[in-house]
Design an enzyme around this catalytic site. Structure first.
Site, PDB file in Angstrom:
ATOM      1  N   HIS A   1      -3.594  -5.694   1.099  1.00 41.69           N
ATOM      2  CA  HIS A   1      -3.118  -5.999   2.411  1.00 41.69           C
ATOM      3  C   HIS A   1      -2.749  -7.408   2.882  1.00 41.69           C
ATOM      4  O   HIS A   1      -3.716  -7.983   3.350  1.00 41.69           O
ATOM      5  CB  HIS A   1      -3.598  -5.244   3.477  1.00 41.69           C
TER       6      HIS A   1
ATOM      7  N   CYS B   1       0.933  -1.110  -0.053  1.00 39.38           N
ATOM      8  CA  CYS B   1       0.118  -0.119   0.039  1.00 39.38           C
ATOM      9  C   CYS B   1       0.957   1.284  -0.010  1.00 39.38           C
ATOM     10  O   CYS B   1       1.626   1.544  -0.958  1.00 39.38           O
ATOM     11  CB  CYS B   1      -0.963   0.002   1.040  1.00 39.38           C
TER      12      CYS B   1
ATOM     13  N   GLU C   1      -1.227  -8.537   5.184  1.00 45.12           N
ATOM     14  CA  GLU C   1      -1.201  -8.657   6.517  1.00 45.12           C
ATOM     15  C   GLU C   1      -2.619  -8.887   7.238  1.00 45.12           C
ATOM     16  O   GLU C   1      -2.681  -9.345   8.312  1.00 45.12           O
ATOM     17  CB  GLU C   1      -0.334  -7.567   7.163  1.00 45.12           C
TER      18      GLU C   1
END
Ligand SMILES: Nc1ncnc2c1ncn2[C@@H]1O[C@H](COP(=O)(O)OP(=O)(O)O)[C@@H](O)[C@H]1O
Ligand SMILES: [Mg+2]
Lengths: 736, 235, 97, 97
Positions: B203, B86, B205
């Protein structure tokens, strides 16, 4: 001591929003006439916004004690509750209605900034944001502008500071056209022993100001919130938010919270340095001595008056141990923040403001902190006679129920708000188990098996039609939303958005709503730990609906089993928990389809409500059900359709109950939850419901790809889905 | 083995990455302050998401001048693995470590939600856990994810297998409606020529643990660790 | 205009003010400009043929050496203020004593 | 310059080009300007005294009636392009045949 009334003109008093009798009270208590700086400080501290002149006596009606409460309402910047595992959750809701009416983007953005500061000022890491918004109808260009501006302002600020915005609500009604409501809630988490207090203690300790430089922003912002029709008067108070600076402040303050340098921490909100220093001194039972010539200013030649009353955003006041100043400054500076020693804690209980060597103001802190309160007489508004006399039977029978359901699903109040929440980062911080779009958001608590559930709810229309009942429903509905995800409510925060309390009918509304809220809080054993009051929400003399927003926090011992509103599988039985009624007063159906806001608000049996919620939690925890969704705006038919849309599977339901079909389908009777479950669990669910005397009626089953309600409604699920999904976007696309 | 997660002022996914590396992968990791001038001791670097410096001029434009970026550049040039997520993607393009640039989303709105991604190339070590053409589901949350690059740069990237991930629908079809931000060719993730610097807008994560709704992001993290175990790249 | 009145106000300080305009290269789509154009049409400004949106910066430099200022601003633009992949820039300078 | 060369290119069409500058009022905080100023200092541009950031718009109007264009652009700024509560604007016009 003699005092001449000519010393201060009516215009002077108007500027600081004080009455002549308040001025006299100040003179008497002070034993002399205040100077200009002092008068400004009194005006700000005694404003409704800071001093709760009109609301404080009424707020006392709300129950504030409970077994989970660590810090109760009114004690600190926000309330704190025990969630077990040695952790505390800190949360509060705040309004930014008036600034948002004149500059929606920055007004809403700075509203987020303000509520976030209230949370990390207590040492807690902000872990969630919610917001509750009200606008005039979207067929008007100005309302669309306000709506778009507010949503993007929240998105801008909340996303940048990295706090997930996990829930909220948006509603539209013409009474909010000139006066939108922007209420934001923030939730934070912290090990209990690390909670920081906003107190100035220990003579000789140091006051440090950190963050943005001070400008002439928002002088009289606190009193601005106490005037109707802000648009005409105080345009200059709108400010530009700096979320990057806020993010640095969050990280630096949390780092500071890990040290033993801090004695207290206080954000600068309404009434800026005045309110933060007065409150810190008052709560710490000490005094403060501040030298405004040390305050870093953004503009030339700012006077002590301006510095003390500036509401520049993104500033914090740290009370630090004497001798630790350099260490504290080093932490701030590592985060790129400028901090300055501006004064020290004294023992004489005075708030003393110096400008270099000259004393600019000197007032006992308790005088500023104890604003006068007013108990007024409320009288029932005239309109209630008419609305109460309304006979639902007088409504024409519906010809086409399909059309009515589609219209309701597409109505901006009911339609999907995805076009709003997709602009909010709701998954940052990797805790979001259920994001926006359900009855309540669910967050995990890292390092524990537990979950937190949060929601914010309010229905101004009900409160308008029945202040007491509407107040009770606001609390009950929030708790019901938590029950639908299996969570036990721990405590609530609230924002009371009302018109001018000096009007007897508005005061009546305020009184009634608070009493209703209190009754529901007692019944559900949910104490109030924090809140905010926003009065004078009027346009050209017309008040908004009385609109309390209730933000509620709940706890899940375990994230498993988890339940959402979505139907899970074909063949599941659909059952209605709670009583079916044929009441349609005050409903979205009557408003949208028949064009009138009238009738009696739905009644609520709080005792039944408590039992319905308890059964719902039990059957979720026992893993017996596949989905749960409460009936709210749009009634049973809309609740069923929403579960079907979320699950991507249709249903066939027989309309339960007796009476007018439109009321059975779209009426908003309270204490009802639609659940779906595998047939083999039905007996167990019935038994648990029966034990508590809660009606549990099988009404149909999850099946196919159509929405079918008796012989009245039959449509492809895709049509319902389309209407609901595009409702807001289509309303926004209108040009006019 | 130790991963370094760079913390810029305004980063806000730094702790999320740290959590995944430490608690999910059970691999050692530290935050690296943006003022650090060297990154010795780390086997791979992560530039996390967020709003470095508020993203006030252009996303990533100020962070690229953070002192640590010189060390990151040296590390990347020596073949070290660098993952940008990002805002990390934006910083890497601004720093010239990846081609192209990221503009405002075409709808001019921040966009948060789940997207599908098709694995277009497994040339980079970050993609080793996935199969070519595999469809992944990951969260996005960004305002500036609209990838652009000059046509000749793009065609070179395609030839080299640098276009790693593209937005697609659940069936793997790359369609305009599956594109959340207007990216050219639906590009969601790219790597440099040698494949050791890789970045994506979604993302990974946020989808490495089942309770958060999916685990398709885990593969990227695991591939990183695998690459380090099989061929240490410590510089 | 913002700040305009301040130039040269600080007696004895030489200030050069740079006005910098950063716009997308013509080949880069400008969705913001397009959105504003649509909004203007909705508001009834039918005459509007095209809208391009860019950034405008006012930078005050503590110098009266215009050629030095020229070089500095050029360097700022190249390094930070514009991204050459997508943007172009121009600026003008005004020096006051 | 972006679009600059296009003025008057469309033969037979009268075009007025407005260049509009929208900035925060001088008393309003400009977080972006501040962040850029800090960044420029870090990059070694020590001379930089202040940075203010605003919006720059190029609007082309299909008209050669300058006084009408003046009125229209004024109205656009007031209605849409700037919020007078916090922003100020100015513009210049250039008409080409
Ligand atoms: N409606 C309410 N219900 C309960 N507590 C309230 C309410 N309104 C305000 N309070 C409490 O009063 C205190 C002061 O509130 P406020 O002036 O909004 O604080 P701040 O200065 O932090 O903005 C806080 O503890 C707040 O939680
Ligand atoms: Mg506070």
């Amino acid at each position: 001591m003699t005092r001449t009334d000519t010393a201060v003109s009516d215009a002077d008093l108007r500027e600081v929003s004080l009455t002549r009798s308040e001025y006299e009270r100040i003179c008497n208590q002070l034993g002399r006439a205040p100077n200009r700086v002092e008068l400004g400080m009194f005006g700000a501290m005694w404003s409704e916004h800071c001093g709760y002149k009109n609301s404080r006596p009424l707020l006392k009606l709300l129950p504030t004690d409970g077994k989970h409460v660590l810090i109760g309402a009114g004690e600190e910047n926000a309330g704190a509750v025990d969630i077990g595992h040695g952790l505390a959750v800190v949360f509060k809701v705040e309004s930014h209605n008036h600034p948002s009416a004149v500059e929606p983007f920055q007004g809403a953005a700075t509203g987020i900034g303000g509520i976030v500061r209230d949370i990390f000022t207590m040492g807690a890491r902000p872990i969630a944001l919610l917001n509750s918004l009200r606008f005039g109808n979207l067929d008007d260009a100005r309302n669309r502008y306000l709506f778009n501006g507010v949503v993007s302002g929240i998105s801008h600020y909340g996303n940048c500071v990295g706090i997930p915005d996990v829930g909220g609500e948006v509603n539209f009604a013409s009474c909010y056209a000139g006066n939108p409501l922007v209420n934001a809630m923030c939730v934070g988490i912290i090990p209990q022993e690390k909670l920081i207090r906003a107190r100035a203690r220990g003579t000789g300790n140091t006051l440090m100001l950190v963050g943005a430089a001070t400008g002439r922003d928002g002088i009289h912002g606190a009193s601005f919130a106490s005037l109707d029709d802000p648009e005409l008067s105080h345009r200059g108070v709108v400010q530009v938010g700096d979320p990057f600076m806020e993010k640095l402040l969050i990280e630096a303050c949390l780092e500071l919270g890990e040290t033993d340098y801090l004695v207290g921490l206080q954000d600068l909100g309404a009434a800026g340095l005045t309110s933060s220093s007065v409150e810190a001194a008052h709560k710490g039972e000490s005094g403060v001595d501040i030298d405004v010539s040390r305050v870093p200013c953004r503009e030339e030649a700012m006077t002590p008056y301006e510095i003390m009353l500036s509401e520049s955003q993104e500033r914090m006041l740290a009370i630090v141990r004497q001798g630790a100043e350099e260490d504290v400054a080093a932490i701030f500076s590592r985060w790129g923040l400028h901090s300055t020693v501006i004064g020290r804690v004294t023992s004489d209980g005075m708030v003393r403001v110096r400008n270099g060597t000259e004393v600019a103001a000197e007032i006992p802190a308790h005088l500023l902190a104890d604003a006068p309160t007013y108990v007024r007489n409320g009288t029932a508004p005239d309109y209630l006679q008419e609305t109460h006399a309304f006979q639902p039977e007088s409504l024409p029978e519906l010809q086409d129920y399909n059309k009515a359901l589609l219209a309701l699903l597409a109505s901006p109040n009911i339609a999907s708000k995805e076009c709003v929440f997709r602009q909010y980062d709701y998954s940052v911080q990797v805790n979001t188990v259920q994001g926006p779009g359900g009855d309540a958001a669910v967050l995990r608590v890292k390092g524990t098996p537990a979950g937190l559930a949060v929601t914010i709810d309010g229905n101004g229309q009900y409160c308008y039609l029945d202040p007491f009942g509407g107040g009770a429903i606001a609390v009950a509905e929030a708790a019901r939303n938590l029950a639908c995800v299996g969570a036990e409510p721990l405590a609530l925060t609230n924002c009371l958005n009302f018109g001018n309390p000096e009007k007897t009918d508005v005061y009546y509304q305020l009184q009634g709503v608070i009493r209703g809220m209190a009754a529901a809080c007692e019944a559900l054993s949910v104490p109030v730990v924090s809140g905010n009051v926003s009065l004078y929400n009027e346009t050209r003399g017309q008040p908004i609906y009385p609109t309390p927003m209730v933000g509620m926090l709940g706890k899940l011992e375990s994230l498993q089993p988890s339940t959402t509103l979505a139907f899970q599988r074909e063949g599941d039985i659909i059952a209605l928990l709670g009583p079916q009624t044929d009441h349609c007063g005050g409903s979205e159906y009557v408003a949208q389809i028949h064009g009138v806001v009238t009738g009696r608000a739905p009644s609520i049996d709080l005792d039944m409500e408590v039992r319905v919620q308890s059964v719902c939690r039990q059957i979720i925890r026992a893993g017996l059900i596949s989905s749960a969704h409460d009936c709210s705006q749009g009634g049973l038919a809309v609740a069923l359709a929403e579960s079907a849309i979320a699950g991507g599977v249709g249903f066939q339901v027989d309309i339960p109950g007796e009476g007018r079909v439109d009321s059975l389908l779209f009426g908003e009777g309270q204490s009802r939850i639609v659940v779906s479950l595998p047939e083999e669990n039905l007996a167990a669910v019935r038994a648990l419901a029966g034990d508590q005397g809660v009606p549990c009626t099988v009404i149909g089953s999850v099946q196919g790809d159509a929405v079918v309600l008796g012989d009245k409604v039959s449509m492809p699920l895709a049509s319902a889905q389309r209407a609901w999904q595009n409702g807001v976007a289509e309303a926004l696309a209108e040009t006019g | 083995m130790k991963l370094g997660i760079v913390q810029f002022p305004g980063s806000n996914c730094d702790h999320d990455c740290l959590h995944v590396v430490r608690s999910v992968l059970q691999v050692e990791a530290d935050l690296i302050w943006h003022e650090a001038t060297q990154v010795a001791g780390y086997d791979a670097l992560v530039l996390p998401g967020g709003f470095s410096y508020g993203d006030y001029l252009r996303s990533g434009s100020i962070a690229r001048f953070s002192p640590v970026m010189r060390a990151v550049t040296d590390f990347a040039e020596a073949g070290g693995l660098v993952l940008g997520i990002c805002n990390g993607f934006q910083i890497l393009t601004e720093a010239g470590l990846l081609p192209g640039a990221l503009l405002r989303n075409s709808a001019l709105e921040f966009r948060c939600g789940w997207v599908h991604l098709r694995v277009e190339s497994t040339a980079s070590p970050f993609m080793a856990s996935y199969g070519h053409g595999q469809v992944l589901r990951m969260p996005v949350a960004h305002g500036d994810g609209n990838y652009v690059a000059d046509p000749d740069v793009l065609s070179r990237m395609r030839d080299n297998g640098q276009v790693t991930l593209r937005y697609c629908d659940a069936e793997g079809n790359v369609t305009p409606t599956a594109n959340p931000n207007g990216s050219v060719d639906n590009i969601a993730g790219v790597c440099n020529e040698s494949g050791n610097v890789f970045a994506l807008m979604p993302h990974p994560e946020r989808c490495a643990e089942p309770e958060l709704g999916g685990v398709d992001g885990l593969g990227i993290w695991q591939a990183m660790v695998l690459a380090l175990t099989s061929a240490p790249l410590r510089v | 205009m913002a700040n305009g009145a301040q130039i040269g106000d600080e007696i004895g300080f030489a200030v050069t003010k740079a006005r910098i305009y950063v716009t997308y290269k013509p080949t880069v789509l400008d969705p913001q400009g397009n959105a504003i154009q649509t909004a203007l049409h909705h508001l009834g400004f039918a005459d509007v043929e095209s809208v391009r949106m860019g950034k405008y910066l006012e930078v005050e430099l503590h110098t009266d050496d215009t050629s030095r200022a020229q070089e500095e601003v050029e360097a700022m633009c190249q390094q930070l203020l514009a991204n050459p992949v997508i943007e172009s820039y121009r600026f003008d300078l005004e020096t006051a004593q």
